[in-house]
Structure formats: structure tokens, C-alpha cells
Design an enzyme around this catalytic site. Structure first.
Site, PDB file in Angstrom:
ATOM      1  N   GLU A   1     101.298  78.135 -82.991  1.00  0.00           N
ATOM      2  CA  GLU A   1      99.959  78.158 -83.599  1.00  0.00           C
ATOM      3  C   GLU A   1     100.026  77.861 -85.098  1.00  0.00           C
ATOM      4  OE1 GLU A   1      96.704  79.263 -81.866  1.00  0.00           O
ATOM      5  OE2 GLU A   1      96.389  77.854 -83.483  1.00  0.00           O
TER       6      GLU A   1
ATOM      7  N   ASP B   1      98.466  74.533 -86.933  1.00  0.00           N
ATOM      8  CA  ASP B   1      97.346  74.685 -87.866  1.00  0.00           C
ATOM      9  C   ASP B   1      97.702  74.132 -89.241  1.00  0.00           C
ATOM     10  OD1 ASP B   1      96.147  76.028 -85.786  1.00  0.00           O
ATOM     11  OD2 ASP B   1      96.347  78.028 -86.660  1.00  0.00           O
TER      12      ASP B   1
ATOM     13  N   SER C   1      92.596  75.420 -80.395  1.00  0.00           N
ATOM     14  CA  SER C   1      93.440  75.794 -81.530  1.00  0.00           C
ATOM     15  C   SER C   1      93.705  74.608 -82.445  1.00  0.00           C
ATOM     16  CB  SER C   1      94.802  76.272 -81.024  1.00  0.00           C
ATOM     17  OG  SER C   1      94.736  77.599 -80.646  1.00  0.00           O
TER      18      SER C   1
ATOM     19  N   ASP D   1      78.033  61.981 -79.747  1.00  0.00           N
ATOM     20  CA  ASP D   1      77.617  62.835 -78.632  1.00  0.00           C
ATOM     21  C   ASP D   1      78.601  62.646 -77.478  1.00  0.00           C
ATOM     22  OD1 ASP D   1      76.190  64.449 -76.973  1.00  0.00           O
ATOM     23  OD2 ASP D   1      74.471  63.099 -76.753  1.00  0.00           O
ATOM     24  N   ILE D   2      79.080  63.746 -76.914  1.00  0.00           N
ATOM     25  CA  ILE D   2      80.028  63.660 -75.790  1.00  0.00           C
ATOM     26  C   ILE D   2      79.245  63.880 -74.503  1.00  0.00           C
ATOM     27  CG2 ILE D   2      82.163  64.592 -74.778  1.00  0.00           C
ATOM     28  CD1 ILE D   2      82.568  63.395 -77.586  1.00  0.00           C
TER      29      ILE D   2
ATOM     30  N   GLY E   1      72.874  65.012 -75.946  1.00  0.00           N
ATOM     31  CA  GLY E   1      72.470  66.108 -76.829  1.00  0.00           C
ATOM     32  C   GLY E   1      73.469  67.254 -76.735  1.00  0.00           C
TER      33      GLY E   1
ATOM     34  N   ASP F   1      75.515  70.428 -75.598  1.00  0.00           N
ATOM     35  CA  ASP F   1      75.862  71.024 -74.308  1.00  0.00           C
ATOM     36  C   ASP F   1      76.879  72.145 -74.535  1.00  0.00           C
ATOM     37  OD1 ASP F   1      78.651  69.806 -74.144  1.00  0.00           O
ATOM     38  OD2 ASP F   1      77.440  67.976 -74.220  1.00  0.00           O
TER      39      ASP F   1
END
Ligand SMILES: *[C@@H]1O[C@H](CO)[C@@H](O)[C@H](O)[C@H]1NC(C)=O
Ligand SMILES: *[C@@H]1O[C@H](CO)[C@@H](O)[C@H](O)[C@H]1NC(C)=O
Ligand SMILES: *[C@@H]1O[C@H](CO)[C@@H](O)[C@H](O)[C@H]1NC(C)=O
Ligand SMILES: *[C@@H]1O[C@H](CO)[C@@H](O)[C@H](O)[C@H]1NC(C)=O
Length: 637
Positions: free
Chosen positions: A302, A306, A552, A595-596, A614, A616
């Protein structure tokens, strides 16, 4: 994130209300669920002294959402006029009337003035009192409870207050909360320290499938290897910081999770041809250390992920590593919040021992110093890739913490949380039974992620480049190794800023589920808010190139983009963007996100929610176009 010592007790029976022996007394708090397996064994001796803490009611909390909107909504005439930490603390701290009313009551009940102490933040009143005194004061009885393991706790089933005092008191400890040690029992302390040892926190990711890099990484194979260059192309990140000295970006990690310096070096050499040994600025919170003793994917994954991406994308902006918790006890979310806002340390009763680390930590090897309160100004953007299931948080804990995120927004910080990696299920794929309790298997109710469900944080979901597609093609919801966390809260009502986006989804793309699976009333907080790629990240971990998956990864990348936007605003003499949700749901901003519209977030034996045109509950409003967002944010005051 879980604390190992967090035990969720199932509901077994309701407690009958104790009839009030005193006039004008009303039950103030009552334990709702009896802890399973604990036996009420005896009355607690009246001579024992307990540290009684009266959490005073805060002023003006009901105004928080409106105040935040007046600062963060683009239509507001006071947009961008952030408050100083002092102004925020003063606005919400208990009133003088509250303090004097509670003090007067204690004095009338026979506590001399020199026994009564108001905490510096004015959040609570402390008094040392015998059990007999407290039982009379609160019209209650204390018992000792014993666990088959021999572990003992004290608690009362309910307590009462005079009617005129109730509105001034949030809660009183130690009372009904089932977390209080029997006083002065060293044997018990040793027992506790044993059970608490070990790695206390667990991130919601990242994940690896053991795959590694088998060929040169170029812009033509971003569908298999996500690199900083792929992200720059996907999200049009081509801004060079102009005012890094004015800016700040924070990444929170929970000890024993730690980065390895050599991993950062190798990453910057590989992807940025940079030989300089660049390090984050370490902020040690409650004894936080970058431990180097234990090295593995689960200890370094992690932090390496990051920091490599956040530093790589925002360099030379100062990156603050908020390393939280010691090696013995660990920490929870409230601990990093204490460090960026001193008034939060005691606000509304202080940290919760079932969910947070309590410092000083007196166990062997623990951080035996005062907790870190207000040791650093909140960074302009903070990204946190840890989560816990909302179902494992008490409402009191979740709401208290969520209000703090609202206050940070008022001060001008953007707080991003990953939305989880298990679609509509909780960490580890856990779902809920019909009563809303987490069950190891067979649960059919969705299990939302916290703090993502707090309406005052920005929750980040995950997308992917589809196999065979390029950085120019539309992405889908992430369905490789992980599924983007998303859904609807069981605690928080819907904030106004997402009302029309969510109702558009529920009305025009109604999910094929009933209220048995999620709260479909259209009146609760829905998440995530936006998303970014979370698949196939090339990360250097323990000296090796590894492929990593998870929200993550998405959260620090989105955090990097907003850090660059802050840089541009600061360079133009403007303030940081602060809380962004009211903006990103605004129609003025919808064309600034990709937009996915493909993919789902399966879990709990279902295909989960579907993406749609839009917003979701899989990918939020979509993925950012940095160039477009930058221009828009620069046009705001
Ligand atoms: C209560 O007693 C403890 C231990 O003696 C002491 O440290 C603390 O200051 C006392 N608190 C108050 C409010 O008197
Ligand atoms: C982002 O917007 C800019 C300006 O309209 C456009 O040139 C660019 O192609 C967009 N980026 C992507 C990845 O679509
Ligand atoms: C890269 O090198 C420069 C010096 O040329 C340094 O200032 C910077 O912080 C380095 N780090 C990264 C992550 O690019
Ligand atoms: C859904 O949320 C609303 C508003 O909080 C609440 O009144 C309702 O009881 C919830 N429904 C379910 C099924 O939990």
C-alpha cells in the site's frame, strides 16, 4: 481497515428500561444490544473511583452541511471563503450556557468546584467520582461482566439525567458503552495487551495476482501495464507545478504498513529517469514509524503504491506522509484526524476505544506519550486508501468522524477515500444478513464501505482500460482482480449535492434489487463520487516490479490531479479547492469527466450495480480530464 481488537457483538436481547427512582429523570442512553458471551457476574463495589467524562453537546452541528455548501457550492456568493481552524472550533464548541448548566448541576449534586474540570477544548467535563456517587448522580447501577476467557469489563445498562440537562449532554463515559475496564486491575491490563499485539490495521487493498511485467512498457500496452505515462495520457495530466512551496499533499498510512526507500528510488529511476533520492516528509502520528523489520507485499504494497504514484505525479509538491499509530496498538481513522485538528481530540467525547488507538499506549513497546493533537495543518489534499465496513462502525463513531471531514472541508481540505475493492460487498467479500449484521457467508444484503459513505468525503472508485483497448478508448468499471466499491449508506442521509444525479440513476436505470438488498428509498448517501484507473499498476515493491489492483491506486491518482489543480490556483493567488463534491455533481462540471458506461460491481451473489450514462454507484461521475478541470477551477473565485 479493521482493528483486530474490534469485536462486533451480535444483538441478543433488548434491555428493559430501569424505572426512574428520581423525579424529572429521563433515560439518556441505553445499551441496545447485550454483548454475546459476557456474563453479568457482580455489582461493582461502590468505593471504586471512576474517571467520569461528560461529553458536552456541540453547538451548531445541524448547520454543518449548509455552512459547507455555502463555502463549496459554485452558486454560493461565499464560494471558496474557507474558515480558519480557530473559527471552526469556536463555532462548534459547546456554548458557555451548556458548560455552566452542567457545572451547576454537578455542584448541586454535591461535587465541589475543585473536583470539576473543563477540558481545554471545552468538549467535556471531567470529574473523579466513586461508583456510589455516580450511581446516584445518573440513577444507575454498575456491574462487572465476565467473559469465558476471564476478561472483565464494567458497564451499566442505561443511565438517566434530569430533563433540563439532557440537551446539554451528548454522552457520558464510562456508562453503557461496552468497553470499560474494571478499575485498577493490573492482571487485566496484561491480558488486554496480549490480545492487542500484532498488526492492527488492514488496508482495503491493494491486491496482486502475482502477474509481473514480461515486456517493455509503452503507451501501446497500457491495457496490461498501467504506468505514470499511461495515466498522464488517460487523464490529460500535463501540468508542471508552479507554486509547490505554497502547496501540500498528504497520504495517510497506518503502521505497520511502510514504504521502502529503495523501492521509491528504483521507481523514480525507472519511470522518471530521476537519480535523486526523493522522500516524503514524515509526520509521525501517535508514534507512527516507517518500520523496516518486516518486508512483504502486505507490509509494503500500500505505502509503496501510494507514494510512488502520488510523488511521481505531483513532484516537487511537498508530500506529507501521515504515518499513523505505533507498532503495538495501531490506530484508526480518528487518530489522523486528531493530528490535523487539535479540537477533534476531545470533541464529542474523544476517540472510541473499540475503533481507534488510545494514546498514551502503556503496553510494552507502545507509544507512551500524549496523543498527537493538532501537530500539523491539514494538507490541501489528503488521500486515504483504507476502509472499514460501515456495518462495523457504531453510528455515533461514524457520524462524529464524518462531521470532522465536513469541518476539514470548511477549512479548505479535500479528503479522498478509496471506495473499497469488493463491489457491493464489504472487505473480504462479506455481506449482511437480513438484520444488517455481517455474516461470514450467505449474506444477501449489500455491505457499504466507510468512510466512503460519509457525505463529506470524496469517495474514489476504480476503472480499467479494457483488454486490447488503448488510452484513447473509453474505460470500463474495473473488473480485473477487484470490483469498484459502490452503493448506498445505511447510516447517512443523502446530501443535497447528489440528489438529482442519484435520482436520475434510480429512475432511469432502476437496479433489479429490492429494499432487502440496499436502501433504495433515494434518500440516503450514495457512492462513489468519481473514479480513476485501478488495474494493472506497475509498482516497485520489495525491489520487484509487481502488478497491483485496487481503489487503493485510484485514490492517490485522483489526489494527485487535485493537488496539481490546487497548485495552479495557488500560483494565481487563489485558495485551494477544498470540498469538491458540490462541484463535481454540478452540470457545469459533467462534461469535464469521462462518463463510464460499461461494467458492473458484483458482490453478495449478484452482478452488483451497473454503470450508466451520468452518475452511477460503480464509477460515480466518471474519470477526470485534468486539462478541462484545471481551466474550470481556475475560472472560479
Ligand atoms: C482524576 O484522578 C487522576 C488520577 O489520580 C488524575 O490524574 C486526574 O487529574 C484526576 N482528574 C480530575 C478531573 O480531577
Ligand atoms: C481532455 O480535454 C482536452 C481539451 O478539450 C482534449 O484535448 C483532450 O483530448 C481530453 N483528454 C482526453 C483523454 O479525452
Ligand atoms: C527528481 O529530481 C529532482 C532534481 O532534479 C528532485 O528535485 C525531485 O524531487 C526528484 N523526484 C521525483 C519524484 O521526481
Ligand atoms: C432507508 O433510509 C431511510 C432514510 O434514512 C429510512 O427511513 C428507511 O428506513 C431506510 N430503509 C431501509 C430498508 O433500511
Amino acid at each position: 481497515m479493521f482493528l483486530l481488537f474490534l469485536q462486533v457483538f451480535a444483538i441478543c436481547s433488548l434491555v428493559a428500561a430501569a424505572p426512574s427512582r428520581r423525579a424529572n429523570y429521563v433515560v439518556h442512553e441505553r445499551r441496545a444490544a447485550e454483548p454475546v458471551a459476557w456474563m453479568k457476574t457482580r455489582r461493582l463495589g461502590g468505593h471504586n473511583v471512576l474517571p467520569l467524562r461528560v461529553g458536552l453537546a456541540q453547538q451548531n452541528l445541524h448547520e454543518l452541511e449548509d455552512l459547507l455548501m455555502s463555502i463549496a457550492h459554485p452558486d454560493s456568493p461565499t464560494y471558496g471563503q474557507h474558515w480558519s481552524p480557530e473559527r471552526v472550533a469556536a463555532h462548534f464548541s459547546p456554548s458557555e450556557d451548556t458548560i455552566s448548566t452542567v457545572k451547576d448541576w454537578l455542584t448541586t449534586e454535591g461535587f465541589r468546584g475543585d473536583r470539576i474540570r473543563v477540558s481545554p477544548s471545552k468538549g467535556w467535563i471531567d470529574v473523579n467520582a466513586t461508583v456510589s456517587e455516580i450511581e446516584s448522580l445518573l440513577n444507575t447501577e454498575y456491574h462487572v461482566y465476565t467473559h469465558p476467557s476471564g476478561h472483565e469489563q464494567i458497564s451499566c445498562e442505561s443511565y438517566s439525567l434530569p430533563d433540563h440537562i439532557r440537551e446539554h449532554v451528548e454522552l457520558i463515559k464510562p456508562t453503557v458503552h461496552f468497553v470499560h475496564r474494571v478499575p485498577d486491575d493490573p492482571a487485566l491490563l496484561r491480558k488486554r495487551s496480549k490480545t492487542h499485539l500484532g498488526a492492527p490495521t488492514q488496508s482495503s487493498g491493494p491486491k496482486t495476482n502475482g502477474a509481473t511485467v514480461t515486456e517493455p512498457m509503452t503507451l501501446t500496452n497500457c491495457d496490461r501495464f498501467t504506468t505514470p505515462e499511461c495515466l498522464r495520457r488517460l487523464y490529460s495530466i500535463n501540468y508542471k507545478p508552479a507554486a509547490p512551496q505554497l502547496n501540500s499533499y498528504g497520504i495517510v498510512e497506518f503502521t505497520p504498513q511502510a514504504y521502502l526507500a529503495n523501492d521509491l528510488n528504483l521507481f523514480f529511476r525507472t519511470f522518471f529517469k530521476n537519480q535523486t533520492q526523493t522522500r516524503p516528509k514524515l509526520v509521525s502520528i501517535d508514534g507512527g514509524v516507517v518500520q523496516q523489520k518486516t518486508k512483504s507485499f502486505s507490509y509494503n504494497g500500500e505505502s509503496d503504491l501510494d507514494l510512488e504514484y502520488a510523488m511521481g505525479l505531483t513532484d516537487p509538491t511537498p508530500l506529507y506522509l501521515l504515518q499513523t499509530g505505533d507498532l503495538v496498538e495501531g490506530a484508526g481513522f480518528d487518530n489522523w484526524l486528531d493530528a490535523v485538528d487539535g479540537s477533534f481530540c476531545t470533541f464529542d467525547g474523544g476517540d472510541d476505544p473499540t475503533q481507534d488507538g488510545i494514546y498514551p499506549d502503556t503496553r510494552p513497546g507502545g507509544y507512551n506519550k500524549p496523543e498527537s493533537c493538532g501537530i500539523i495543518k491539514p494538507p490541501n489534499v489528503v488521500s486515504i486508501s483504507y476502509s472499514q465496513d460501515e456495518s462495523t462502525a457504531t453510528e455515533h463513531y461514524a457520524i462524529r468522524q464524518c462531521n470532522e471531514y465536513g469541518k476539514l472541508g470548511m477549512m479548505g481540505s479535500t479528503v479522498l477515500y478509496s471506495s473499497g475493492d469488493f463491489g457491493v460487498a464489504g472487505n473480504g467479500g462479506v455481506c449482511l444478513n437480513a438484520n444488517g449484521q455481517p455474516v461470514p457467508s450467505g449474506g444477501t444484503k449489500f455491505n457499504p464501505s466507510f468512510p466512503a459513505t460519509c457525505p463529506f468525503v470524496t469517495a474514489v472508485g476504480a476503472t480499467q482500460i479494457n483488454p486490447g483497448s488503448t488510452v484513447q478508448d473509453p474505460e470500463s468499471a474495473c473488473e480485473t482482480v477487484i470490483y469498484s466499491g459502490g452503493g448506498f449508506s445505511n447510516i447517512f442521509p443523502m446530501p443535497s449535492y447528489q440528489g438529482s444525479a442519484v435520482s436520475n440513476y434510480l429512475v432511469n436505470h432502476p437496479p433489479p434489487y429490492s429494499a432487502k438488498q440496499y436502501n433504495n428509498s433515494g434518500t440516503v448517501r450514495a457512492y462513489p463520487d468519481l473514479s480513476a484507473n485501478g488495474a494493472n499498476y506497475v509498482v516497485i515493491i520489495d525491489g520487484k516490479l509487481e502488478l497491483v489492483y485496487g481503489t487503493s491506486a485510484s485514490a492517490p491518482v485522483v489526489g494527485s490531479i487535485f493537488t496539481l489543480i490546487n497548485d495552479a490556483r495557488l500560483a494565481h493567488g487563489k485558495g485551494p479547492i477544498g470540498f469538491i463534491n458540490p462541484l463535481i455533481y454540478n452540470p457545469l462540471f459533467s462534461s469535464l469527466f469521462h462518463d463510464i458506461t460499461k461494467g458492473n460491481n458484483p458482490g453478495c451473489g449478484t452482478p452488483g450495480f451497473s454503470t450508466a450514462k451520468g452518475w452511477d454507484p460503480v464509477t460515480g461521475v466518471g474519470t477526470p480530464n485534468t486539462t478541462l478541470l484545471l481551466t474550470k477551477f481556475l475560472s472560479l473565485p
